[in-house]
Write a protein that holds these residues in place. Structure first.
Motif, PDB file in Angstrom:
ATOM      1  N   ASN A 187      -4.950   7.186  -0.769  1.00  0.00           N
ATOM      2  CA  ASN A 187      -4.523   6.118  -1.659  1.00  0.00           C
ATOM      3  C   ASN A 187      -3.914   4.950  -0.904  1.00  0.00           C
ATOM      4  O   ASN A 187      -3.988   3.810  -1.361  1.00  0.00           O
ATOM      5  CB  ASN A 187      -3.591   6.665  -2.731  1.00  0.00           C
ATOM      6  CG  ASN A 187      -4.395   7.409  -3.781  1.00  0.00           C
ATOM      7  OD1 ASN A 187      -5.015   6.792  -4.616  1.00  0.00           O
ATOM      8  ND2 ASN A 187      -4.450   8.725  -3.665  1.00  0.00           N
ATOM      9  N   VAL A 188      -3.335   5.221   0.249  1.00  0.00           N
ATOM     10  CA  VAL A 188      -2.902   4.108   1.096  1.00  0.00           C
ATOM     11  C   VAL A 188      -4.128   3.293   1.500  1.00  0.00           C
ATOM     12  O   VAL A 188      -4.131   2.057   1.440  1.00  0.00           O
ATOM     13  CB  VAL A 188      -2.136   4.623   2.333  1.00  0.00           C
ATOM     14  CG1 VAL A 188      -2.023   3.534   3.388  1.00  0.00           C
ATOM     15  CG2 VAL A 188      -0.754   5.102   1.933  1.00  0.00           C
ATOM     16  N   ILE A 203       2.642   8.854  -6.425  1.00  0.00           N
ATOM     17  CA  ILE A 203       2.756  10.299  -6.190  1.00  0.00           C
ATOM     18  C   ILE A 203       3.968  10.858  -6.923  1.00  0.00           C
ATOM     19  O   ILE A 203       3.907  11.934  -7.520  1.00  0.00           O
ATOM     20  CB  ILE A 203       2.802  10.581  -4.670  1.00  0.00           C
ATOM     21  CG1 ILE A 203       1.391  10.434  -4.110  1.00  0.00           C
ATOM     22  CG2 ILE A 203       3.354  11.964  -4.385  1.00  0.00           C
ATOM     23  CD1 ILE A 203       1.255  10.732  -2.650  1.00  0.00           C
ATOM     24  N   ALA A 233       0.832  -1.204   0.000  1.00  0.00           N
ATOM     25  CA  ALA A 233       0.000   0.000   0.000  1.00  0.00           C
ATOM     26  C   ALA A 233       0.866   1.255   0.000  1.00  0.00           C
ATOM     27  O   ALA A 233       0.651   2.183  -0.785  1.00  0.00           O
ATOM     28  CB  ALA A 233      -0.946  -0.001   1.201  1.00  0.00           C
ATOM     29  N   MET A 257      -0.370   0.773  -8.112  1.00  0.00           N
ATOM     30  CA  MET A 257       0.012   2.139  -8.469  1.00  0.00           C
ATOM     31  C   MET A 257      -0.748   2.558  -9.733  1.00  0.00           C
ATOM     32  O   MET A 257      -1.308   3.646  -9.794  1.00  0.00           O
ATOM     33  CB  MET A 257       1.520   2.196  -8.695  1.00  0.00           C
ATOM     34  CG  MET A 257       2.066   3.566  -9.032  1.00  0.00           C
ATOM     35  SD  MET A 257       2.024   3.914 -10.784  1.00  0.00           S
ATOM     36  CE  MET A 257       3.433   2.959 -11.326  1.00  0.00           C
ATOM     37  N   ALA A 259      -5.439   1.321  -1.507  1.00  0.00           N
ATOM     38  CA  ALA A 259      -4.549   0.208  -1.847  1.00  0.00           C
ATOM     39  C   ALA A 259      -4.622  -0.879  -0.772  1.00  0.00           C
ATOM     40  O   ALA A 259      -4.579  -2.073  -1.067  1.00  0.00           O
ATOM     41  CB  ALA A 259      -3.110   0.717  -1.995  1.00  0.00           C
ATOM     42  N   SER A 281       3.102   1.474  -3.391  1.00  0.00           N
ATOM     43  CA  SER A 281       2.367   1.845  -4.600  1.00  0.00           C
ATOM     44  C   SER A 281       1.964   3.305  -4.541  1.00  0.00           C
ATOM     45  O   SER A 281       1.987   4.010  -5.547  1.00  0.00           O
ATOM     46  CB  SER A 281       1.133   0.956  -4.765  1.00  0.00           C
ATOM     47  OG  SER A 281       0.188   1.241  -3.778  1.00  0.00           O
ATOM     48  N   THR A 282       1.611   3.788  -3.349  1.00  0.00           N
ATOM     49  CA  THR A 282       1.180   5.179  -3.229  1.00  0.00           C
ATOM     50  C   THR A 282       2.332   6.143  -3.454  1.00  0.00           C
ATOM     51  O   THR A 282       2.208   7.118  -4.198  1.00  0.00           O
ATOM     52  CB  THR A 282       0.553   5.418  -1.853  1.00  0.00           C
ATOM     53  OG1 THR A 282      -0.506   4.484  -1.680  1.00  0.00           O
ATOM     54  CG2 THR A 282       0.020   6.809  -1.740  1.00  0.00           C
ATOM     55  N   ILE A 320      -4.787   9.733  -8.014  1.00  0.00           N
ATOM     56  CA  ILE A 320      -3.702  10.529  -7.449  1.00  0.00           C
ATOM     57  C   ILE A 320      -3.472  11.776  -8.302  1.00  0.00           C
ATOM     58  O   ILE A 320      -3.372  12.890  -7.784  1.00  0.00           O
ATOM     59  CB  ILE A 320      -2.403   9.703  -7.358  1.00  0.00           C
ATOM     60  CG1 ILE A 320      -2.610   8.492  -6.438  1.00  0.00           C
ATOM     61  CG2 ILE A 320      -1.261  10.553  -6.838  1.00  0.00           C
ATOM     62  CD1 ILE A 320      -1.400   7.597  -6.315  1.00  0.00           C
ATOM     63  N   THR A 341      -3.685  13.124  -0.233  1.00  0.00           N
ATOM     64  CA  THR A 341      -3.654  12.206  -1.367  1.00  0.00           C
ATOM     65  C   THR A 341      -2.995  10.891  -0.957  1.00  0.00           C
ATOM     66  O   THR A 341      -3.488   9.798  -1.262  1.00  0.00           O
ATOM     67  CB  THR A 341      -2.858  12.835  -2.530  1.00  0.00           C
ATOM     68  OG1 THR A 341      -3.368  14.124  -2.786  1.00  0.00           O
ATOM     69  CG2 THR A 341      -2.971  11.987  -3.778  1.00  0.00           C
ATOM     70  N   LEU A 342      -1.893  11.039  -0.247  1.00  0.00           N
ATOM     71  CA  LEU A 342      -1.156   9.868   0.223  1.00  0.00           C
ATOM     72  C   LEU A 342      -2.043   8.982   1.092  1.00  0.00           C
ATOM     73  O   LEU A 342      -2.159   7.775   0.874  1.00  0.00           O
ATOM     74  CB  LEU A 342       0.052  10.357   1.025  1.00  0.00           C
ATOM     75  CG  LEU A 342       1.083   9.320   1.383  1.00  0.00           C
ATOM     76  CD1 LEU A 342       2.255   9.446   0.423  1.00  0.00           C
ATOM     77  CD2 LEU A 342       1.598   9.502   2.790  1.00  0.00           C
ATOM     78  N   ASN A 383      -4.447   3.247  -9.059  1.00  0.00           N
ATOM     79  CA  ASN A 383      -4.763   4.469  -8.317  1.00  0.00           C
ATOM     80  C   ASN A 383      -4.185   5.727  -8.938  1.00  0.00           C
ATOM     81  O   ASN A 383      -4.538   6.831  -8.532  1.00  0.00           O
ATOM     82  CB  ASN A 383      -4.295   4.347  -6.869  1.00  0.00           C
ATOM     83  CG  ASN A 383      -5.189   3.419  -6.082  1.00  0.00           C
ATOM     84  OD1 ASN A 383      -6.359   3.249  -6.418  1.00  0.00           O
ATOM     85  ND2 ASN A 383      -4.659   2.797  -5.059  1.00  0.00           N
TER      86      ASN A 383
END
Lengths: 288, 335, 276
Positions: free
Chosen positions: C204-205, C87, C79, C148, C208, C82-83, C155, C200-201, C151
């Motif tokens: 998306n964590v 980014i 998670a 990644m 994921a 990929s985030t 992102i 955003t982080l 998402n």
């Protein structure tokens, strides 16, 4: 407004994201198209040659196809309707003055953070189990016969589970939108003699238009591909086979990649139809 | 050194030509003001000089060297933006140091220049604050400080005072003028306010629709505007324009007379009129007069000191003949 | 001036809102409570809410049955990785779209979003084959790349929304001050956008972490994250509610806590700038 130099660096900086997504879209898509014209059974002889549109015809005429499209649309539509309507109600409720608003928000948003596999398992076993589930106890308490949720009312049950997961998202986005509504507008309407339900219909609801669009867009993206909720609960039985799940079964369970790929192409077409309409609606509503 | 030459410079956005080819030279050490109504292309012209926009054709030279394709950072120019454009996450000290850091100037020299600039701009006590904790005037000074320390060939100001309130604006105007006297560096200053232009400039460039209407010293423009547009734009209150018979008598289509060049009497004079509104400021009096010689617009008259008049009073106006500006049918000045 | 609200109305609102909140939260609460029961208490009839003998034996049993810490570690790496990867790729793209917009910017954004609507099952087998070919099946790096890509549109769009709030003049000032494009992004844009990048982080964590199609289909033992850990409890034979609850609690606790701390930023980011 920029210089030639900054425009060319802009293209350069956008390139990685665009190229990656283009590859992510095109490479598997091409392979899926390729397989869809083949008789391809990995465990029973592998590549058995070209078959033209056979797979497409077979997938379309199989008795499971149209029901699966219908199931997909019912689930997406049902969840959207429930989350938007309840979401508006909850957003209005949470916007009222009260004690401990922050804490209520924390309670309401929690389901959004729960993994789909977990929520499906918990609902299936601890709530919807006809012998030991909490809902069964509740039914018995009132002298009713417990419902076998996931077999007798399978589709509503799945819609309910998924709605529970997405209601927090809808509520919080709608709440954010309501909070941005200028209270002077409502007061002016009140001065003009508009009653509460008229104020809701003519001022609050139109103000929520953009937020509702966003909720529908994002949720549709995720709902079209729900998987774990079905995989864990019914495994596609009892009329809960979505198009995605049907393809999943063709590819993985019956190991018929050609047929599954043809189904995949249908799913992609369906998704594109939905995407086309969504993007048109949303594109108008978002100032990108 | 900072002599900037524009040679047939033009700018189009897509199919729209916002600046037709124009020539302009700004001499070293000169304080030049671009003035004109909003949308006249003055800010675009400044951004072309800065290098923030590409020119569509022509050439820009800085101290004789072709700078047309030189990126903004390498042109040796410093810019003060309308919004000040301070870096909100940096302290005042770091803001001022940023261009020097980018240029790789050593730390001791950086500190020396920051201290000098801070002293000159009264910022010494605020060096460790962030822009968000400063007043509008202080932010303005930080933006100027950030420009000074680079020791640029020229300063570019893009409407720097328009976000300040009226009282501060006058103060900052004086500070910028004084800065110019002290540094003797070329400055190009964009404004829509002709008072700023008149009070600060060595040379004013009046622009309209991307075209240079006139270039000259403030008094040049005041005394000898080359067309009706410049005549109406420069000077406050605005020049009165009279058409018809009165103009024809002098061999012109339109004649112009500034409010301060009309004498007024309650008994006799060349033109008869009635007072519409009288504004009494103590130091002067502004009278807005309905008169048959200018049926479409009220005439403005400025009188030194107090002049007692009320709505409806009959008055007589006499223009000072040698101060009458004559314009032809094409709007150009007739000598 | 806000009108003063009758305390009675406020009390009714409070009661109503808390009841609804409790109802929505109840399944999670019930899961957490059950995880501390004995198996017998978990299926007791009628159900017991608080008055049972609290025990930690289910957590011990889950730990013994499967290597929780390995699943947890895999989830964190996949998670998080990929985030962060997404980014790093999205920041330059979002910069371009926000500060050098062209006529096509909106089309590109909407196209990116529409790639998210591609049904995953439609391309499962090709991806599966590619994974085998490149030896990425059941590896953390393979899953990181797939998540990644999934998402990335979100992102890019979220960062774009945040970047658009930053006035372009500040970046132009940096350019005038001699910053190169790279320095402009590193010293000015990124620090100014830290709050936006952080939310955003986080979002998306969470996405994921909870992703359950690719993580289930592309992993076996080595790289399996918590989604697979919990899916192993789905078989009907030998199901134990208390142990299931303990495993569920362990799977959702990290992200639930993270989510609660960051809920405000999450919501603002998810609206894509369409709702202020």
């Amino acid at each position: 407004m920029a210089t030639q130099h900054s425009r060319s660096s802009a293209r350069l900086m956008m390139a990685p994201a665009v190229v990656l997504l283009l590859g992510w879209m095109l490479v598997p898509l091409t392979m899926t198209l390729y397989f869809s014209f083949k008789k391809y059974l990995p465990l029973r002889g592998g590549d058995l040659g070209w078959v033209g549109f056979d797979n497409y015809a077979r997938f379309l005429t199989s008795s499971a196809f149209w029901p699966s499209v219908q199931t997909t649309l019912v689930i997406v539509g049902g969840v959207l309707a429930i989350t938007v309507v309840l979401g508006i109600f909850l957003a209005i409720l949470l916007n009222q003055p009260m004690w401990g608003q922050g804490m209520v928000r924390i309670l309401v948003i929690a389901p959004f953070f729960v993994m789909p596999t977990v929520s499906a398992l918990v609902w299936k076993n601890m709530f919807m189990d006809p012998n030991y589930g909490l809902l069964a106890h509740l039914w018995k308490l009132f002298g009713a016969t417990p419902v076998e949720w996931l077999s007798q009312a399978s589709l509503p049950s799945i819609i309910m589970i998924v709605s529970w997961q997405w209601l927090p998202f809808a509520t919080l986005i709608l709440l954010t939108a309501i909070q941005s509504l200028d209270s002077e507008q409502l007061e002016a309407a009140e001065m003009d003699g508009a009653l509460a339900h008229k104020r809701f219909a003519y001022i609050t609801l139109p103000h929520l238009g953009r937020a509702i669009t966003v909720v529908i867009l994002i949720q549709t993206i995720f709902l079209l591909s729900i998987f774990a909720e079905i995989f864990v609960t019914t495994g596609g039985a009892f009329g809960t086979k979505t198009l995605s799940y049907l393809i999943f079964q063709r590819v993985l369970e019956s190991q018929n990649v050609g047929l599954g790929s043809a189904g995949g192409v249908y799913a992609i077409i369906l998704a594109n139809i939905v995407a086309y309409f969504l993007v048109r609606i949303v594109g108008k509503n978002l100032d990108a | 050194m900072g002599r900037i030459t524009l040679d047939k410079v033009s700018k189009s956005f897509g199919d729209v030509e916002v600046i037709p080819p124009l020539d302009l030279t700004i001499e070293d050490g000169e304080f030049t003001v671009f003035v004109g109504p909003s949308g006249c292309g003055k800010s675009t012209l400044l951004r072309l000089i800065a290098g923030l926009e590409d020119i569509t054709s022509g050439q820009i030279r800085i101290d004789g060297a072709d700078a047309t394709n030189v990126p903004p950072a390498k042109r040796g120019l410093a810019m003060v933006f309308q919004s000040y454009a301070l870096y909100p996450h940096m302290t005042v000290r770091k803001n001022i140091a940023f261009p020097m850091k980018m240029a790789g100037i050593d730390q001791a020299e950086q500190d020396r220049r920051i201290d000098a600039a801070a002293k000159a701009l009264n910022l010494t006590d605020y060096l460790d604050r962030r822009p968000g904790q400063l007043s509008g005037g202080q932010r303005q000074r930080v933006a100027i400080g950030r420009a000074i320390v680079r020791e640029p060939a020229a300063f570019l100001f893009d409407e720097p005072l328009s976000n300040l309130d009226a009282a501060l604006r006058v103060g900052m105007r004086l500070e910028i003028s004084e800065l110019h006297e002290r540094l003797k560096t070329t400055m190009i200053y964009v404004t829509h306010d002709q008072v700023e232009a008149m009070t600060m400039a060595d040379k004013i460039v009046v622009l309209q629709a991307g075209v240079i209407e006139q270039v000259g010293s403030p008094l040049d423009l005041y005394e000898r505007p080359c067309n009706k547009f410049v005549a109406g734009f420069i000077g406050s209150p605005k020049m009165n324009f009279i058409e018809g018979e009165e103009a024809a008598e002098l061999g012109a289509t339109t004649i112009g007379i500034r409010p301060e060049h009309i004498s007024i009497s309650t008994t006799e004079g060349q033109w008869k009129g009635t007072v519409g509104v009288a504004e009494h400021l103590g130091s002067d009096t502004f009278l807005y007069i309905h008169s048959d010689v200018s049926p479409s617009e009220t005439m403005t008259v400025r009188v030194d000191g107090e002049f007692s008049a009320r709505h409806g009073d009959t008055v007589y106006l006499t223009p000072r003949a040698e101060r009458i500006h004559k314009f032809g049918a094409d709007g150009l000045r007739i000598e | 001036m806000a009108r003063s609200i009758a305390p009675r109305r406020k009390a009714i609102n409070t009661l109503l809102a808390w009841s609804v909140g409790f109802l929505i939260f109840f399944p999670i609460l019930w899961t957490i409570l059950t995880s501390f029961k004995t198996e017998a208490a978990a299926i007791a009839n009628p159900p017991v809410f608080i008055g049972f003998d609290w025990t930690l034996e289910n957590y011990q049993a889950v730990m013994e049955r499967s290597n929780y810490s390995r699943f947890l570690w895999n989830s964190i790496v996949i998670a998080g990785g990929s985030t962060v990867l997404g980014i790093l790729i999205a920041i330059p793209a979002a910069w371009s779209m926000a500060f050098v917009p062209s006529k096509r910017t909106k089309d590109i954004l909407l196209w990116m979003l529409s790639t998210k609507m591609l049904p995953a099952v439609g391309v499962l087998y090709p991806i599966y084959l590619l994974f085998i070919k490149f030896g990425m099946l059941d590896t953390k790096i393979g899953l990181m790349i797939v998540l990644m890509l999934i998402n990335l549109p979100i992102i890019v769009w979220m960062l774009y929304t945040y970047f658009k709030e930053i006035p372009g003049e500040i970046l132009e000032a940096a350019r005038m001050d001699g910053a190169t494009l790279r320095e402009e992004v590193i010293y000015i844009l990124t620090p100014m956008a830290i709050p936006g990048i952080a939310s955003t982080l986080l979002l998306n964590v969470i996405l994921a972490w909870n992703e359950a199609f690719w993580t289930l289909n592309l992993t076996a033992a080595k790289a399996a994250p918590l989604t697979a850990f919990i899916a192993s409890y789905s078989s009907p034979e030998g199901l134990f509610y208390a142990k299931l609850s303990a495993a569920s609690t362990m799977a959702i606790a990290p992200i639930l806590i993270l989510g609660w701390f960051s809920q405000k930023q999450l919501v603002s980011g998810l609206t894509f700038g369409a709702v202020k």
